[in-house]
Each structure stands twice: as structure tokens, then as C-alpha cells.
Design a protein around this motif. Structure first.
Motif, short mmCIF file in Angstrom:
data_model
loop_
_atom_site.label_atom_id
_atom_site.label_comp_id
_atom_site.label_asym_id
_atom_site.label_seq_id
_atom_site.Cartn_x
_atom_site.Cartn_y
_atom_site.Cartn_z
N ILE A 131 23.25 31.08 87.37
CA ILE A 131 22.50 30.17 88.25
C ILE A 131 22.50 30.70 89.69
CG2 ILE A 131 22.39 27.84 89.23
CD1 ILE A 131 23.54 26.76 86.64
N ALA A 132 21.30 30.99 90.18
CA ALA A 132 21.15 31.52 91.54
C ALA A 132 20.96 30.40 92.55
CB ALA A 132 19.96 32.48 91.59
N LEU A 133 20.36 29.31 92.08
CA LEU A 133 20.00 28.22 92.99
C LEU A 133 19.78 26.94 92.18
CD1 LEU A 133 18.82 27.17 95.79
CD2 LEU A 133 16.59 27.94 94.96
N VAL A 134 20.25 25.82 92.72
CA VAL A 134 19.91 24.52 92.15
C VAL A 134 18.94 23.84 93.11
CG1 VAL A 134 20.77 22.25 91.43
CG2 VAL A 134 22.14 24.30 91.00
N VAL A 135 17.80 23.43 92.60
CA VAL A 135 16.84 22.69 93.40
C VAL A 135 17.06 21.21 93.07
CG1 VAL A 135 14.40 22.33 93.90
CG2 VAL A 135 15.21 24.60 93.25
#
Ligand code: GTP
Ligand code: MG
Length: 191
Positions: free
Chosen positions: A106-110
């Protein structure tokens, strides 16, 4: 980034079925009905890619989409929908901890917040969870087309005051496409 192609990959109901961690993953999280699936469709320009519904709780599985052959968008079930059973809430909690908490890819959680009700208790709990797990996250304020200018200003201020760790706050409308380029530009910083 520019999205040139998008394809549904698979739905996962059990953490043991997650695909290999071959590509970075951008996860879309938020309360039921906040507009996660609509945002995915809007970003990819593909109306029927993720199933949307006016009834909360539509997305019950972890849905993987492959973008540009090198990135996953992941649509996860929403939280905070009162009508689900205890068993379902437990299942959601396990999924959240086991996937969002642990997954290295996971690179980013929006994190999507309804701009008419930003930062409800369950949203603040989610921000705490993300901060605890050191997850980079940014916020999308959804359904911007439903707001007056005064409500818009209020939503942004209320969000800024509680979302200290958020890397960005973007106002979005899946109806008009407002916020799309801004959000895609933010994604580049995390990939
Ligand atoms: P779950 O899968 O149930 O967790 O919901 P979700 O977060 O995926 O929401 P979904 O995208 O299915 O949208 C829920 C409802 O909100 C649908 O009726 C959408 O048409 C509506 N909606 C989503 N985004 C927008 C928006 O930007 N503007 C407006 N006016 N309606 C929106
Ligand atoms: Mg959905």
C-alpha cells in the motif's frame, strides 16, 4: 499521472486470496455511501467499472483494479453503516487490520469524507488507525456539487482541524469531475 487503461482484476473476500504484491496499491476507504466506487469510475473515466448504489453497503469485497498495467486501485467495503450485523462488523474489522494495517504494497490510502458531514467519529477513528499504522493518507471531500460556497468553506476548515496527518485535502465531484486532475497529481508523489 494520466490513466490510459483500467481493468477489473478480481474481488477478494478472504485475506488469503489477495494478489501478489507486484504493484503499488492505492486504497480507497471511507464510510458506506460516501462515493468510493463513484470516485474510481470518475478517475478512470469508466462509468461501470466499480458498482455504485444509492443503498449503502454495496461494496462488500476488496475489489482490485489494474491501472496502466503497473498500479492497483483497491476499492474496499465502507464502514459506519448502522444496519450491518455484529458478525459483519467483526469481519470488516479483521479485514481492515489484516489488509490496510499490514499490507506492504500500500503506497497511499485515500480517505473519502462526505463534504456535508466531514470527520464523523468513525472517520476520526479511521484517521487514528492510519496514523497508528504509519500509513500515508490523503483526504477527498466527496459530493462537492451538493454544497453551497459557505458549506464548502466550512467543510474544508472542519477537515483541516482534525486531519493533521493528511498529505492532502481535495474537494471532489464525481458528477462534474472537479478535483480529478488535482488528485491524480497528488498520487504521483506517493508512487
Ligand atoms: P459502498 O460501496 O456502499 O460503501 O458505497 P460507496 O462509497 O462506494 O458509494 P457509491 O460510489 O456507490 O455512491 C453512493 C451514492 O452517492 C450513489 O447514489 C452515487 O451516485 C452518489 N454519489 C457518489 N459520488 C457523488 C458525487 O460526487 N456527487 C453526487 N451528487 N452524488 C454522488
Ligand atoms: Mg462502493
Amino acid at each position: 499521472m494520466k490513466i490510459t487503461n483500467a481493468a477489473f482484476v478480481r474481488s477478494v473476500s478472504d485475506l488469503s486470496d489477495l494478489p501478489e504484491e507486484s504493484f503499488p496499491e492505492i486504497v480507497f476507504a471511507g464510510r458506506s455511501n460516501v462515493g468510493k466506487s463513484s470516485l474510481l469510475n470518475s478517475l478512470t473515466g469508466r462509468k461501470g467499472l466499480a458498482k455504485t448504489s444509492s443503498t449503502p453497503g454495496k461494496t462488500r469485497l476488496i475489489n482490485y483494479f489494474l491501472l496502466n498495467d503497473n498500479l492497483y486501485f483497491v476499492d474496499i467495503p465502507g464502514y459506519g453503516y448502522a444496519a450491518v450485523s455484529h458478525a459483519e462488523k467483526d469481519a470488516w474489522g479483521r479485514l481492515l487490520a489484516g489488509y490496510v494495517g499490514d499490507r506492504a504494497a500500500i503506497a497511499l490510502v485515500v480517505l473519502l469524507l462526505d463534504s456535508r458531514h466531514p470527520a464523523m467519529k468513525s472517520d476520526r477513528d479511521m484517521m487514528d488507525f492510519l496514523a497508528y499504522h504509519d500509513r500515508p493518507y490523503g483526504i477527498v471531500l466527496t459530493k462537492d456539487d451538493k454544497l453551497t460556497q459557505k458549506e464548502r468553506t466550512h467543510a474544508k476548515r472542519a477537515t483541516e482541524s482534525c486531519a493533521m496527518n493528511a498529505g492532502f485535502i481535495v474537494s471532489y465531484s464525481s458528477v462534474s469531475g472537479k478535483g480529478k486532475n488535482e488528485l491524480l497529481d497528488h498520487f504521483d508523489r506517493y508512487l
